[in-house]
Design a protein around this motif. Structure first.
Motif, short mmCIF file in Angstrom:
data_model
loop_
_atom_site.label_atom_id
_atom_site.label_comp_id
_atom_site.label_asym_id
_atom_site.label_seq_id
_atom_site.Cartn_x
_atom_site.Cartn_y
_atom_site.Cartn_z
N ALA A 413 -12.74 18.19 -10.79
CA ALA A 413 -11.58 19.68 -11.47
C ALA A 413 -11.14 19.05 -11.94
CB ALA A 413 -10.73 18.12 -10.51
N VAL A 414 -10.97 20.13 -13.18
CA VAL A 414 -10.69 20.67 -14.90
C VAL A 414 -9.56 21.15 -14.50
CG1 VAL A 414 -11.31 20.87 -16.66
CG2 VAL A 414 -13.25 19.87 -15.32
N GLY A 415 -8.69 20.95 -15.60
CA GLY A 415 -7.36 21.62 -15.25
C GLY A 415 -5.87 20.82 -15.85
N GLY A 416 -5.22 21.44 -15.78
CA GLY A 416 -3.68 20.76 -16.30
C GLY A 416 -3.98 19.26 -16.13
N VAL A 417 -2.66 18.81 -16.02
CA VAL A 417 -2.31 17.40 -15.03
C VAL A 417 -2.30 17.84 -14.16
CG1 VAL A 417 -1.07 15.25 -15.32
CG2 VAL A 417 -2.18 16.27 -17.83
N ARG A 418 -1.41 18.62 -13.60
CA ARG A 418 -0.70 18.63 -12.37
C ARG A 418 -1.47 19.23 -11.97
NH1 ARG A 418 4.20 23.49 -11.86
NH2 ARG A 418 2.50 24.06 -12.76
N PHE A 419 -2.19 20.07 -11.96
CA PHE A 419 -3.76 20.82 -11.01
C PHE A 419 -4.09 19.96 -10.58
CE2 PHE A 419 -7.90 21.95 -11.25
CZ PHE A 419 -7.26 23.45 -9.84
N VAL A 420 -4.65 19.22 -11.56
CA VAL A 420 -5.82 17.73 -11.31
C VAL A 420 -4.91 16.25 -10.56
CG1 VAL A 420 -7.12 16.05 -12.18
CG2 VAL A 420 -7.61 18.10 -13.59
N SER A 421 -3.74 16.72 -10.51
CA SER A 421 -3.40 15.00 -9.95
C SER A 421 -3.43 15.69 -8.37
CB SER A 421 -1.97 14.60 -10.96
OG SER A 421 -2.21 14.69 -11.94
N GLN A 422 -2.91 17.04 -8.19
CA GLN A 422 -2.32 17.48 -7.05
C GLN A 422 -3.73 17.61 -6.23
OE1 GLN A 422 -1.09 21.65 -7.07
NE2 GLN A 422 1.03 20.84 -7.90
N ARG A 423 -4.62 17.54 -7.04
CA ARG A 423 -5.97 17.56 -6.66
C ARG A 423 -6.73 16.47 -6.19
NH1 ARG A 423 -5.49 22.57 -5.48
NH2 ARG A 423 -7.04 24.10 -5.67
N VAL A 424 -6.59 15.39 -7.02
CA VAL A 424 -6.58 14.16 -6.90
C VAL A 424 -5.40 13.07 -7.04
CG1 VAL A 424 -8.35 12.37 -7.48
CG2 VAL A 424 -8.66 14.56 -7.73
N PRO A 425 -5.08 12.63 -6.01
CA PRO A 425 -3.59 12.30 -6.10
C PRO A 425 -3.97 10.67 -6.53
CG PRO A 425 -4.12 12.82 -4.07
CD PRO A 425 -5.24 12.80 -4.75
N LYS A 426 -4.88 9.99 -6.85
CA LYS A 426 -5.06 9.01 -7.43
C LYS A 426 -5.05 8.88 -9.11
CE LYS A 426 -8.19 6.65 -4.32
NZ LYS A 426 -10.12 6.11 -4.59
N ALA A 427 -5.21 10.16 -9.58
CA ALA A 427 -5.06 10.76 -11.54
C ALA A 427 -3.81 10.58 -11.70
CB ALA A 427 -5.39 11.91 -11.50
N ALA A 428 -2.86 10.78 -10.56
CA ALA A 428 -1.51 10.53 -10.78
C ALA A 428 -1.00 10.39 -12.01
CB ALA A 428 -0.13 11.14 -10.25
N GLY A 429 -1.05 9.11 -11.50
CA GLY A 429 -0.64 7.57 -12.60
C GLY A 429 -1.23 7.27 -13.49
N ALA A 430 -2.73 7.47 -13.31
CA ALA A 430 -3.60 7.06 -14.82
C ALA A 430 -3.61 8.69 -15.63
CB ALA A 430 -4.70 7.45 -14.43
N PHE A 431 -2.81 9.48 -15.10
CA PHE A 431 -2.09 11.30 -16.99
C PHE A 431 -1.43 10.36 -16.61
CE2 PHE A 431 -6.68 13.21 -13.96
CZ PHE A 431 -7.29 12.83 -14.69
N ALA A 432 -0.53 10.23 -16.36
CA ALA A 432 1.18 9.96 -16.64
C ALA A 432 1.03 9.57 -17.06
CB ALA A 432 2.17 10.02 -15.34
N ASP A 433 0.61 8.52 -17.71
CA ASP A 433 1.36 7.42 -18.65
C ASP A 433 0.60 7.68 -20.38
OD1 ASP A 433 2.34 6.17 -17.14
OD2 ASP A 433 0.86 4.78 -16.47
N GLY A 434 0.18 8.55 -20.23
CA GLY A 434 -1.04 9.56 -21.92
C GLY A 434 0.41 9.87 -22.58
N HIS A 435 0.95 9.68 -24.01
CA HIS A 435 1.07 10.17 -25.06
C HIS A 435 0.45 11.14 -26.04
CE1 HIS A 435 4.28 7.06 -24.26
NE2 HIS A 435 3.22 6.30 -23.72
N TYR A 436 0.28 12.73 -25.85
CA TYR A 436 -0.49 13.61 -26.52
C TYR A 436 0.26 13.74 -27.91
CZ TYR A 436 -1.81 13.15 -21.45
OH TYR A 436 -2.46 11.96 -21.07
N PRO A 437 -0.34 14.30 -28.78
CA PRO A 437 -0.04 14.38 -30.21
C PRO A 437 0.92 16.19 -29.71
CG PRO A 437 -2.14 14.35 -30.46
CD PRO A 437 -2.09 14.19 -28.79
N VAL A 438 1.85 16.19 -30.36
CA VAL A 438 2.97 17.41 -30.55
C VAL A 438 2.19 18.83 -30.52
CG1 VAL A 438 4.91 18.33 -31.49
CG2 VAL A 438 4.70 16.00 -31.18
N GLY A 439 1.91 19.40 -29.44
CA GLY A 439 1.35 20.39 -29.86
C GLY A 439 0.38 20.28 -29.72
N SER A 440 -0.14 20.04 -28.54
CA SER A 440 -1.44 19.92 -28.13
C SER A 440 -1.31 20.04 -26.19
CB SER A 440 -2.76 18.29 -28.42
OG SER A 440 -1.88 17.28 -27.91
#
Length: 638
Positions: A413-440
């Motif tokens: 599964a590839v896409g936005g954090v929300r899309f992948v988290s909906q497809r893979v519930p385990k991924a929600a927590g892992a992706f939620a803590d990311g700090h990404y650069p402004v404008g990225s």
């Protein structure tokens, strides 16, 4: 039926077409006349001498006079037009010398002056024609039609025929023709040309869409809310036209000396006539004073500079642009597509248990099934790294959000954090803590129900941007500011480390014009941009520079200089070439005026006949033209 005072869209279109046709005919006629005016005195001069050698010298003077008259006639028409605009140029001296030579029977002197003048005019227009030819090959034309629904069928109509409430079909790759709302489907839009935002925007049914943006997703229906003339893109075009009209035209380099040189010439010629009582002395002064060195040498230096810049990938639209390029002291620069590449690229990879290249390989393999711009960016990155992309199967995609499928037996599964988290519930927590650069933008990846990593994409700063800014400082550009339509946090984050004097963000096209006008207090302003939203500011600046290779046609049309390759480091090279050419042109001006002044004094005392004055003037011509040709070589280091 539209009345004569309020013509409808079709009538306006016909009026514009008729006006364009007239302008094209006048331009074509002008292109034909200029070469003829050079050929006539050249052939006449040679034919007259041939008659003398062949024993028919009685015809020589008539031939020389006949060859002079067309050039003089064209010159007088040009002078009248210039005087109506309030312009006084050195052309008046050439007209006086030709008229006087014909009046007093000095036909050889007349035809020599005619040849030098016509040749100089032809050379001066050469750079303009050369730039125009290259622009036609460079620029794509804006779309003029749209697909409209009509009684359940589709028809292709002119943009001027679109009215509010019309339902249009916008295909992938189409430029949205008018302002409207998404009527059916989901619109994935590249708005970078208008707003500077490189990440595509997703518009659902009922949301507003601006004209001038590009559909990079699936086909969708648009309900027009404005006609083409009242839409965003047309408003920007009107801003460009207004800015071009308000920008004062730059005088030719030689014409800056016109009034003083003309006054000295008239006083000296008149004084010689009154003092000696011989009108031929006055004519000799006028012939020597004919500003052929200025009329010839300056265009030669300009054409040389334009040609030299073109070899470096910089298209300069004529002499006025080249001279202004040599004089700029302030810079207003756009961000997206100018300081940055204008497209999303991978700037970081956060794998979770997989090697980074394997993560990219699986994500890009699946993204081969998508037409989304971010998907294409991932595929391009993988191909650039020569990764072996696999064939996806059983692909399911939600446009604008992400996709899921099978790659070599593995569920990806590839896409936005929300899309992948909906497809893979385990991924929600892992992706939620990311700090990404402004404008990225973060592209999440999950494999076989487990979070696999995050790919960070952003519009990165060009590698040469910092060096170019510093080089421009060393070249004497005193003030450099950023003018971007992007968000404040994005603009500031991208420009960290650049030696800028100010950063302006969230700018509309009219506010960019205001920034350009404000910076003119520091001296001539150069504006560099690439998008449709930059076109008005490019037109308003003393010198507009467009990124031509990937920039929009609107920006390149409005600009005075076009970079044929998307590299900012061509700007300092072009400035050095322009300054070198201007220095050579000024040397030719000063040398030409100085030598002509000496010849005028000698003629005033009766030591030169008009023919001798014309020959001396030719010798001066050769000297200053050879000097002007140095603009093709050498260098300007400061």
């Amino acid at each position: 039926m539209p009345d004569r005072e309020n013509p409808g869209p079709s009538a306006l279109s016909r009026l514009r077409s008729a006006r364009t046709l007239r302008l094209q005919l006048l331009h074509s006629l002008h292109k034909l006349v200029r070469p003829v005016l050079v050929v006539l005195p050249a052939v006449g001069l040679l034919l007259g001498f041939g008659m003398r050698v062949g024993g028919s010298g009685q015809w020589s003077e008539s031939i020389w006079a006949a060859a002079t008259v067309p050039v003089l006639g064209a010159l007088l028409i040009q002078i009248v037009a210039s005087l109506r605009r309030g312009d006084v140029g050195l052309d008046i001296v050439a007209a006086l010398s030709m008229t006087g030579a014909l009046f007093f029977g000095e036909y050889l002197a007349a035809v020599v002056v005619a040849l030098m003048y016509a040749g100089g005019q032809y050379l001066e227009s050469f750079a303009e024609r050369r730039a125009s030819r290259e622009m036609k090959a460079l620029l794509a034309r804006a779309p003029r039609t749209a697909i409209r629904y009509n009684d359940g069928r589709l028809e292709e109509v002119a943009l001027d025929d679109i009215a509010a409430k019309d339902r249009l079909l916008v295909r992938q790759g189409d430029v949205v023709p008018v302002d409207g709302q998404v009527a059916a489907g989901v619109a994935i839009l590249d708005q970078s040309a208008l707003t500077g935002e490189t990440i595509p925007a997703r518009k659902a049914a009922g949301e507003t869409v601006m004209s001038g943006v590009t559909n990079v997703g699936d086909t969708f229906d648009l309900s027009a809310t404005h006609s083409a003339a009242d839409s965003t893109y047309a408003g920007i075009v009107r801003l460009v036209e207004a800015a071009q009209r308000s920008k004062a035209p730059m005088a030719r380099l030689a014409d800056r000396f016109a009034l003083a040189f003309l006054a000295v010439t008239i006083v000296l010629a008149g004084g010689a006539w009154l003092w000696s009582g011989d009108p031929i002395r006055a004519l000799a002064v006028l012939v020597v004073a004919t500003p052929c060195p200025l009329i010839l040498a300056v265009p030669v230096a300009i054409v040389s500079g334009v040609s030299r810049a073109a070899k470096s990938g910089v298209l300069i639209k004529g002499g006025r642009a080249l001279e202004m390029l040599a004089r700029v002291r302030a810079l207003v620069i756009d961000k997206t597509g100018t300081l940055t590449h204008g497209q999303a690229r991978i700037v970081n990879v956060h794998p979770m248990g997989l090697p980074p290249d394997t993560l990219l390989q699986l994500a890009a393999s699946l993204d081969q099934a998508s037409r989304h711009v971010i998907a294409r960016a991932l595929v391009a990155e993988a191909q650039a790294k020569e990764l072996d992309l696999l064939v996806p199967a059983a692909v399911e995609e939600i446009p604008g959000e992400g996709l899921e499928g099978t790659i070599n037996g593995r569920r990806v599964a590839v896409g936005g954090v929300r899309f992948v988290s909906q497809r893979v519930p385990k991924a929600a927590g892992a992706f939620a803590d990311g700090h990404y650069p402004v404008g990225s933008v973060a592209v999440a990846v999950a494999i076989d129900g487990e979070p696999a990593g995050v790919l960070i994409l952003a519009d990165a700063l060009r590698s040469e941007s910092a060096h170019v800014i510093d080089s421009l400082r060393r070249l004497g550009i005193a003030r450099i500011v950023l003018a971007s339509g992007d968000r404040r946090d994005v603009a500031e984050a991208v420009t960290v480390g650049l030696h800028l004097d100010a950063v302006y963000s969230d700018l509309t096209p009219d506010r960019k014009i205001a920034i350009v006008q404000a910076e003119k207090r520091c001296g001539p302003v150069m504006m560099i941009g690439d998008g449709v939203n930059d076109a008005p500011a490019l037109a308003a600046a003393d010198l507009g520079v467009a990124m031509g290779a990937k920039g929009t046609a609107a920006s390149a049309e409005a600009a005075d200089v076009v970079l044929l390759v998307d590299r900012l480091d061509k700007i300092p090279v072009a400035i050095r070439a322009a300054r070198w050419s201007r220095r050579i042109a000024l040397q030719s001006v000063y040398a030409g005026i100085g030598l002509s002044a000496i010849g005028m004094v000698v003629a005033a005392f009766g030591y030169l006949t008009p023919v001798q004055g014309a020959l001396i003037q030719e010798a001066i011509d050769v000297a200053v033209i050879l000097n002007a040709l140095r603009a093709l070589w050498g260098s300007e280091t400061s």
